[in-house]
Design a protein around this motif. Structure first.
Motif: not given
Length: 431
Positions: A29-32, A60-61, A71-73
């Motif tokens: 579940t993306c935390d948007s 990628a997720v 997304l780098a970390n």
């Protein structure tokens, strides 16, 4: 205690194999935003969380529409996420968790995070009993109950709502986990529990509640541990009124596997007996196994007079014997004299499981210092009690007062003691 830790680890390995066979589910579940709900569900069985992560381990997720710097970390993981997900979801059929629960403290500020859980569906039965009704748990013959979880309260507006006003069902954050059900039902073939405030207390006054239980059925005896412990067989010919059937464990406590009063062999207890008294080898008194288990399980030493089994006579005219197969289970034994305290405890991460508890007196050697003869002469004062397992099972530490006020008085005028045998086992299985 280290032997129990090793046994616990071995058990975890066995369970791991069955979990992998059962298959696994992954939920991400993306935390948007604040309404992101992480939903776990088992069509059959109950949830068993294997791994859980809040943070980011992949670029990628949950990457769509996000700038690269978010997304780098990929070494971001919130501590304690697995424990929190297990606490919230294990042993439930359905579990909804809002991702906002995991945001503070932020494990990696500026990184776009997600909640990811890998879980399996553990085979289980689920029983629901509305308030003031009965929950019935049962297993097939030869199997016994093992409760995964039990909750009394309310966590939805769909269960036990018929003809109930809104005010009685609107509160859904009223979940009260209870150890009472496993304390009463574990190890039994059948068990009935009243879903009532008088049993579980009232976690939310004014709300109409229900009891929800998930459980499985397992063999009465864990074969691996029995084989490790070794087995003993005791046979006592029933020749006169003073024949004492004696079971004893040098280490651990008695666990009766088989027991028979009657005759199933021409050769056993045959010396000096005419053939007509040996001919019937299909003679067995019903209920002998249950009676021996009730009298002997969980004790280091057990003496039973064979005369107890003579009525009703299972086969008149046949010369009978009492034969018991038993193993010695690793266990701790605690004795507390009347009006003193019994302390049960386990190493960190392990919990108590009571094999047997008796309040009364069965010998003239225990708790006799300074006591007159008349207070210790009655040695047929044995009162098995379920109070100790109900209070202590599933806990890391437990203290019980050995007192008539707690257990009643099974033999007035006799100075009594509480004898408890227990083991330490895993609270949760960590894979």
């Amino acid at each position: 205690m280290h032997s129990f830790v090793r046994f616990c680890s071995a058990l975890a390995l066995v369970v791991t194999a069955s979990v992998l066979l059962a298959g696994a589910e992954k939920m991400t579940t993306c935390d948007s935003h604040h309404l992101n709900i992480h939903h776990l569900h088992c069509e059959t069985g109950v949830i068993q969380v294997e791994h859980a992560l809040y943070g980011r381990t992949s670029s990628a997720v949950c990457a769509a529409g996000r700038p690269p710097w978010q997304l780098a970390n990929t070494h971001c993981a919130r501590p304690g996420t697995l424990k929190d997900m297990r606490t919230r979801c294990n042993d439930k059929k359905t579990c909804d968790v809002n991702t906002r629960f995991f945001r503070k403290p932020d494990p990696c500020y500026g990184t776009f995070k997600y909640l990811q859980t890998i879980y399996t569906c553990q085979p289980a039965f689920t029983v629901v009993a509305c308030e003031d009704s009965l929950a019935h748990l049962s297993c097939d013959k030869g199997l016994v109950i093992r409760v995964y979880s039990a909750n009394y309260g309310r966590r939805d507006r769909k269960t036990c709502v018929f003809e109930r006003p809104w005010v009685q069902v609107r509160k859904t954050k009223c979940v009260h986990p209870t150890e009472y059900v496993p304390g009463r039902c574990n190890g039994k073939n059948k068990c009935t529990i009243l879903a009532s405030n008088s049993v579980f207390g009232d976690p939310c006054r004014g709300t109409y509640k229900y009891l929800e239980i998930s459980y499985t059925c397992e063999p009465l005896v864990v074969t691996a541990s029995v084989l490790l412990a070794g087995a003993e067989q005791m046979t006592t010919c029933d020749s006169h009124r003073l024949n004492i059937h004696h079971l004893h464990c040098e280490d651990g406590v008695i666990q009766v596997e088989q027991a028979m009063y009657g005759r199933s062999s021409l050769a056993v207890c045959a010396a000096g007996r005419p053939p007509r008294k040996l001919a019937n080898t299909q003679c067995a008194r019903p209920g002998t196994l249950e009676d021996i288990r009730t009298r002997c399980n969980g004790k280091k030493t057990c003496d039973v007079n064979t005369r107890f089994f003579r009525k009703p006579d299972p086969c008149r005219g046949t010369f009978k014997y009492l034969q018991t197969n038993y193993t010695c289970y690793p266990a701790f034994t605690v004795v507390a004299c009347q009006d003193s305290l019994a302390h049960l405890f386990c190493d960190k991460g392990l919990v108590i499981r009571v094999y047997g508890a008796d309040y009364g007196r069965r010998d003239r050697n225990t708790c006799v210092l300074g006591r007159p003869w008349k207070q210790v002469r009655n040695t047929e004062c044995l009162h098995p009690t379920e109070i100790v397992p109900e209070r202590c099972n599933g806990k890391n530490k437990c203290t019980i007062l050995a007192s008539n006020s707690v257990f009643g008085d099974p033999c007035r005028g006799t100075y009594k003691y509480l004898e408890v045998s227990y083991t330490c086992e895993c609270k949760t299985i960590i894979l």
